[in-house]
Design a protein around this motif. Structure first.
Motif, PDB file in Angstrom:
ATOM      1  N   HIS A 117       0.743  -1.226  -0.096  1.00  0.00           N
ATOM      2  CA  HIS A 117       0.057  -0.058  -0.177  1.00  0.00           C
ATOM      3  C   HIS A 117       0.880   1.307   0.204  1.00  0.00           C
ATOM      4  N   PHE A 118       1.826   1.274   0.688  1.00  0.00           N
ATOM      5  CA  PHE A 118       3.000   2.339   0.692  1.00  0.00           C
ATOM      6  C   PHE A 118       3.511   2.634  -0.645  1.00  0.00           C
ATOM      7  N   GLU A 119       4.096   1.492  -1.182  1.00  0.00           N
ATOM      8  CA  GLU A 119       4.390   1.585  -2.695  1.00  0.00           C
ATOM      9  C   GLU A 119       3.475   2.398  -3.529  1.00  0.00           C
ATOM     10  N   ARG A 136      12.599  -4.809  -0.931  1.00  0.00           N
ATOM     11  CA  ARG A 136      13.951  -4.488  -0.233  1.00  0.00           C
ATOM     12  C   ARG A 136      13.703  -3.649   1.106  1.00  0.00           C
ATOM     13  N   MET A 137      12.631  -3.096   1.247  1.00  0.00           N
ATOM     14  CA  MET A 137      12.238  -2.317   2.499  1.00  0.00           C
ATOM     15  C   MET A 137      12.142  -3.273   3.689  1.00  0.00           C
ATOM     16  N   GLY A 193       8.199   9.821   2.141  1.00  0.00           N
ATOM     17  CA  GLY A 193       6.950   9.479   2.162  1.00  0.00           C
ATOM     18  C   GLY A 193       5.901  10.602   3.291  1.00  0.00           C
ATOM     19  N   HIS A 194       6.956  10.718   4.432  1.00  0.00           N
ATOM     20  CA  HIS A 194       6.384  11.301   5.266  1.00  0.00           C
ATOM     21  C   HIS A 194       6.306  12.878   4.970  1.00  0.00           C
ATOM     22  N   ALA A 236       9.514   5.799  -6.858  1.00  0.00           N
ATOM     23  CA  ALA A 236       9.328   4.268  -7.029  1.00  0.00           C
ATOM     24  C   ALA A 236       9.911   3.729  -5.748  1.00  0.00           C
ATOM     25  N   VAL A 237       9.428   2.677  -5.264  1.00  0.00           N
ATOM     26  CA  VAL A 237       9.666   2.133  -3.918  1.00  0.00           C
ATOM     27  C   VAL A 237       9.727   0.483  -4.110  1.00  0.00           C
TER      28      VAL A 237
END
Length: 100
Positions: free
Chosen positions: A39-41, A55-56, A70-71, A50-51
């Motif tokens: 969802h973050f991506e 990898r996160m 993002g913040h 791009a995310v």
């Protein structure tokens, strides 16, 4: 599969088996749920960044850099999710990203 308890952060030791972000049936286990990372991506993609969600999980510095970006976004939902994910990373402490 056997995971030595000394490799599990002390804050998670009591709830390890109930925590959905640590799925022993998966090849990848990390401090946050993959659904949240996906969802973050999606939200980051809408912002033009791009995310790589996978990898996160194993690259903490990459994750923190993306969460900071993002913040800093003007998207309220993305800012809140970034903070939630960051708090999850912080409460998990160190982790092993890939399980063999």
């Amino acid at each position: 599969m056997f995971i030595p308890l000394d490799l599990v952060p002390a804050s998670n030791a009591g709830t390890l088996w109930q925590d959905e972000s640590f799925d022993l049936g998966s090849l990848i286990a990390g401090p946050v749920a993959m659904g949240e990372l996906q969802h973050f991506e999606q939200l980051m993609r809408q912002e033009g960044t791009a995310v790589q969600p996978t990898r996160m999980i194993y690259d903490r510095l990459y994750a923190f850099e993306r969460l900071a970006k993002g913040h800093a976004s003007s998207n309220t939902e993305l800012r809140e999710l970034s903070l939630t994910l960051f708090e999850s990373y912080q409460s998990a402490g160190e982790w092993i990203g890939l399980i063999h």
